[in-house]
Design an enzyme around this catalytic site. Structure first.
Site, PDB file in Angstrom:
ATOM      1  N   VAL A 283     -18.731   0.320  14.536  1.00  0.00           N
ATOM      2  CA  VAL A 283     -19.093   0.091  13.132  1.00  0.00           C
ATOM      3  C   VAL A 283     -19.394   1.418  12.438  1.00  0.00           C
ATOM      4  O   VAL A 283     -19.025   1.652  11.288  1.00  0.00           O
ATOM      5  CB  VAL A 283     -20.302  -0.862  13.045  1.00  0.00           C
ATOM      6  CG1 VAL A 283     -20.868  -0.875  11.630  1.00  0.00           C
ATOM      7  CG2 VAL A 283     -19.894  -2.259  13.463  1.00  0.00           C
ATOM      8  N   ASP A 330      19.514  11.094 -13.136  1.00  0.00           N
ATOM      9  CA  ASP A 330      20.795  10.922 -13.793  1.00  0.00           C
ATOM     10  C   ASP A 330      20.743  11.634 -15.135  1.00  0.00           C
ATOM     11  O   ASP A 330      19.672  12.051 -15.589  1.00  0.00           O
ATOM     12  CB  ASP A 330      21.156   9.437 -13.943  1.00  0.00           C
ATOM     13  CG  ASP A 330      20.189   8.671 -14.832  1.00  0.00           C
ATOM     14  OD1 ASP A 330      19.071   9.183 -15.060  1.00  0.00           O
ATOM     15  OD2 ASP A 330      20.539   7.583 -15.292  1.00  0.00           O
ATOM     16  N   ASP A 638      19.386   4.067 -14.419  1.00  0.00           N
ATOM     17  CA  ASP A 638      19.305   2.921 -15.314  1.00  0.00           C
ATOM     18  C   ASP A 638      20.448   1.937 -15.120  1.00  0.00           C
ATOM     19  O   ASP A 638      20.364   0.796 -15.536  1.00  0.00           O
ATOM     20  CB  ASP A 638      19.264   3.374 -16.781  1.00  0.00           C
ATOM     21  CG  ASP A 638      20.453   4.251 -17.143  1.00  0.00           C
ATOM     22  OD1 ASP A 638      21.311   4.494 -16.277  1.00  0.00           O
ATOM     23  OD2 ASP A 638      20.524   4.694 -18.304  1.00  0.00           O
ATOM     24  N   THR A 734     -24.007   1.067   0.115  1.00  0.00           N
ATOM     25  CA  THR A 734     -24.471   2.263  -0.603  1.00  0.00           C
ATOM     26  C   THR A 734     -23.353   3.293  -0.749  1.00  0.00           C
ATOM     27  O   THR A 734     -23.067   3.784  -1.838  1.00  0.00           O
ATOM     28  CB  THR A 734     -25.681   2.879   0.118  1.00  0.00           C
ATOM     29  OG1 THR A 734     -25.327   3.172   1.481  1.00  0.00           O
ATOM     30  CG2 THR A 734     -26.858   1.913   0.105  1.00  0.00           C
TER      31      THR A 734
END
Length: 899
Positions: A283, A330, A638, A734
């Site tokens: 932990v 491009d 595109d 915290t």
């Protein structure tokens, strides 16, 4: 009909194609069409399934750190530590919810794949014309297409009338392509096949009849779709780094836990106690708050990117842009406006006029060497361009609306700048005949009556129009023509990257016929001038490219355009300095077919920065070669032609106005299509990665301190310094509040002046490892001294743990300010860069103080109130970490280690 016959239909005559396809101009029979539909399948492309919310949630859980947390939760439940398990499960749920909601929102914002093929199409079957669903088209069908249609399949053209197609989604270029029916003499790439109308193209003008030769996945657009969905998606760099980091943490935690268990057993601890000690150590070592902190940091950057015109579809892609070492852009629409614009006019007497204004709008000016000057020849050129024109451009309610071929729209915009109104010019002239543009002729002409006189306006390729001219028109009248001088002017404009057409006029003595007019019906012409077109650079692109290069990012251009045009644009942007840096598709590896790609091409690619006349699959291979060279590659695009390369890239960037398949493939979408927005995304990506490092540094350094404290106390034979639930409180609450607040940190100046990170470099480079060890050991030393003092002076273990827990919280409060910058003093980082951090620190300390007094929290955390004097003493002790790291940074700066 064989597959080979389909593949070579462009090399065959119309008659041969009809025979090969076992069809006729009367069309297929209904029975034969049904058989072929069964054989070849529907004429449609695959679509990517919509991403479900559950899929997105599951993708958030598929994280090694989350797996470690789940294992810790299960172990905690098994040993009865329900409180610990509840904390861990809470963190998993919170992290998953935050990440999933952000990606779901981005997925809804992104465009999904839609059909490119015409929904309905007119065909001839059984000798009758009818409309059918486009998906029911089969090879051999006879199809009609006309202006405004989307071509529904790959069609071998049989008859055409002034047919011009927009093939931008396949080639990336906005200039219309004129089509004809003649057989090609040799094999050619799609961009040069004049007798094929490719699926997905748009008919800008004219009409045609054709025979379907390919449907669905066999079409050119289908091949690209196949490449897109067949290409393995590349994992973003951040996920690669975090997976590697999580594995390292897992191995370290497992190794240390085993070692500690052996030591504890050797000291006489019972097996159950040994197990509890190992869990407590795990932990302490596992940064439980890291997944949620990373998710918050990336979500914040996603929102910041959206404000800078960048939509992020995958959280991890936020950082990917920041880590790229090469941008493969491009040309058309990204570096340029994707709008043909008249930029230069040369009159017959050699006077040059520059044309201002951009795009398809009639706003701008025409200036000669002496500034704005009225010119009769410019007037005549503009008039000819209006009359020999099928397009329209007009202003309605403040907006410019256009229709037709991009070049002809640009000519109308030029005529407005010359002071003419196309509508008015057309009203005063009566069109009485025309010679439509054909690829064999390379010119068009319109015969018209004006003021009782027959005129003809001609425009087209200079090498065709100039030989038809006998005179040159000047401001002072007509003079003899100098073809060699005009040819030199054409070469000069072409070398500057202009597309050039010639304009002429003539005055027939009489009209022979208004039908079937040809070149022989033209009278001797007067040469008016040359017009140079450019697709203008985006106004902000040069500065954006420069900023990328200053950031150590190589920028290359990949386009289907002509090499000279591509080089002209690249030279203006400092992407290329000479033609030696330009490679064409044919240059790469001596390719004979566009699917082939030879290994020796990699050597040629290294020195090139411009790739012209490349096919979609070549672009994909270019990207793969640069990746193999060790680059983290961002690819922009595109059109459908860009989709395979976007899929293969480390980060795919689609333009907002681009095709749906491109946006569906990409991880990032630039809504305004601008290269400068991509660079803004790179900057935000670097800020995001800096913040990822900052929160990681905070959590790992404090975790290191706790592990060292834990092991030291155990080896010294002292009680375990902190309980597992207290360690979880420190990691998740915290410190968790603070690392989330730290994720809001604004970008540090100079991020774009740093070189890109090595793609192979992990989260922990040498600097971060050093800082983590120094800060972790300092915090551990302070805590160890305090623990030894408290136990050695007779404090009860529970009271000592209460004070030690508060001291660690206070140390976290101080240390978070160290983490705001790896190089700058905490006192030099403006508070204004992150006001949320101040509230986070106050909240973290405030919630812990509350836990000292609330009965429920006292029972959970084993806490109790402390006096003001004790709080003040611990505050002073905790501030040592701030002083230690200030000294560390000062020494580093003095020795030049931060340079």
């Amino acid at each position: 009909m064989s597959e080979q016959q389909q593949l070579t239909s462009h090399l065959h005559t119309v008659e041969e194609t009809l025979k090969d396809m076992d069809s006729s101009l009367e069309g297929l029979s209904g029975e034969k069409a049904a058989q072929r539909l069964e054989k070849y399948g529907p004429n449609k492309l695959p679509g990517k399934k919509l991403v479900s919310l559950w899929s997105i949630i599951f993708s958030q859980i598929k994280n090694p750190l989350i797996f470690i947390l789940i294992a810790a939760a299960v172990i905690s439940i098994v040993i009865g530590e329900i409180d610990d398990a509840a904390f861990i499960i809470f963190v998993i749920l919170l992290n998953t919810g935050l990440g999933a909601s952000q990606e779901w929102k981005a997925e809804k914002s992104a465009q999904l794949l839609e059909a490119y093929l015409q929904k309905q199409v007119r065909v001839r079957r059984d000798g009758q014309e009818k409309n059918i669903e486009a998906q029911d088209l089969v090879p051999g069908d006879i199809v009609f297409i006309e202006s405004g249609d989307h071509v529904p399949a790959d069609i071998r053209l049989v008859k055409v009338s002034s047919l011009k197609l927009d093939e931008a989604l396949l080639t990336g270029e906005s200039v219309s392509v004129t089509k004809d029916t003649g057989a090609m003499e040799e094999d050619c790439p799609p961009s040069e096949c004049r007798n094929i109308a490719f699926a997905g193209s748009t008919v800008n003008s004219g009409r045609a009849l054709g025979i379907v030769v390919k449907t669905g996945m066999d079409t050119e657009i289908g091949k690209i779709a196949k490449a897109v969905y067949g290409t393995e998606e590349v994992k973003p760099p951040l996920l690669v780094r975090m997976d590697r980091f999580a594995r390292q943490v897992g191995y370290i935690v497992l190794g240390v836990a085993v070692l500690v268990a052996v030591v504890a057993r050797a000291q006489g601890f019972e097996y159950i106690d040994v197990f509890l000690i190992a869990v407590a150590l795990a932990v302490a070592a596992i940064p439980e708050g890291l997944p949620i902190a990373l998710t918050v940091a990336l979500s914040i950057s996603t929102n910041r990117m959206a404000k800078r015109k960048v939509i992020v579809r995958k959280l991890a892609a936020v950082e990917s842009l920041g880590s790229c070492t090469l941008i493969a852009s491009d040309k058309t629409g990204t570096l340029t406006l994707n709008k043909q614009t008249v930029r230069a006019v040369l009159t017959g007497e050699g006077k040059r006029f520059e044309v201002t204004g951009e795009g398809y709008a009639g706003e701008g000016d025409i200036k000669g060497e002496e500034g704005r000057k009225e010119s009769k020849v410019i007037y005549d050129i503009a008039q000819a361009c209006i009359l020999d024109n099928e397009a329209s451009l007009e202003q309605k309610e403040g907006e410019w609306e256009h229709r037709g071929d991009p070049v002809e729209i640009a000519l109308l915009a030029f005529s407005y700048k010359a002071g003419l109104s196309p509508a008015e010019v057309r009203r005063k002239a009566e069109i009485i005949g025309e010679i439509p543009f054909e690829s064999e002729n390379k010119f068009s002409a319109k015969f018209f009556k004006k003021d009782g006189r027959i005129n003809v306006a001609v425009k087209g390729a200079a090498e065709v129009v100039v030989p038809l001219c006998k005179k040159t028109k000047t401001e002072g009248g007509s003079t003899g023509i100098d073809p060699e001088a005009i040819e030199q002017q054409v070469r000069s404009l072409s070398s500057e990257g202009y597309r050039v057409i010639a304009v002429a006029e003539g005055f027939p003595q009489e009209m022979i016929s208004a039908e079937n007019l040809g070149k022989d019906d033209l009278p001797p012409l007067e040469f008016l001038g040359l017009i140079g077109f450019l697709d203008p650079l985006r106004p902000d692109v040069k500065e954006a490219v420069k900023k990328s290069q200053e950031a150590g990012i190589k920028v290359i251009m990949i386009t289907g355009d002509h090499p000279q045009t591509a080089f002209s644009i690249a030279k203006k942007l400092d992407i290329a300095k000479d033609m030696g840096q330009v490679l064409t598709g044919n240059d790469i590896g001596g390719m004979s077919k566009e699917e082939e790609f030879y290994p020796e091409a990699a050597e040629k690619l290294k020195g090139a920065t411009v790739f012209a006349r490349v096919s979609p699959l070549q672009k994909l291979k270019i990207v793969e070669v640069f990746k193999e060279e060790g680059n983290s590659v961002a690819v922009t695009g595109d059109g459908v032609n860009d989709a395979p390369a976007l899929k293969a890239a480390n980060i795919g960037v689609a333009m907002g106005s681009g095709t749906d398949i491109t946006k569906d493939t990409a991880s990032i979408i630039v809504t305004d299509d601008s290269f400068s927005s991509i660079v803004a995304g790179v900057e935000e990506g670097r800020f995001a990665y800096d913040n990822v490092r900052k929160v990681t540094y905070l959590l790992i350094s404090t975790g290191t301190a706790l592990v060292v404290l834990f092991i030291t106390a155990l080896l010294a034979g002292l009680p375990i310094a902190l309980l597992a639930v207290q360690l979880l409180w420190l990691n998740l609450v915290t410190n968790g509040i603070q690392d989330v607040a730290l994720a809001f940190e604004g970008g540090e100046p100079g991020a774009m002046r740093r070189k890109p990170r090595d793609p192979k470099e992990g989260i922990f480079n040498r600097l971060m490892v050093e800082q983590t060890l120094v800060s972790g050991l300092v915090m551990a030393a302070v805590s160890i001294v305090l623990w030894f003092y408290l136990i050695g002076t007779g404090w009860e273990v529970a009271q000592a743990r209460n004070l030690l827990l508060l001291q660690v919280v206070l140390m976290q409060n101080f240390h978070v300010f160290n983490c705001r910058s790896e190089r700058e003093s905490a006192f030099n980082v403006p508070i204004s860069r992150n006001y949320i951090l101040i509230f986070g620190v106050i909240a973290a300390q405030g919630i812990h103080i509350a836990s000292l007094y609330l009965p429920f929290m006292q029972g959970l955390l084993r806490t109790q109130p402390v006096s003001i004097a004790q709080w003040g003493a611990l505050f002073g002790l905790a501030s040592i970490i701030l002083a230690a790291m200030e000294i560390y940074k000062l020494v580093k700066r003095k020795t030049g280690a931060f340079a």
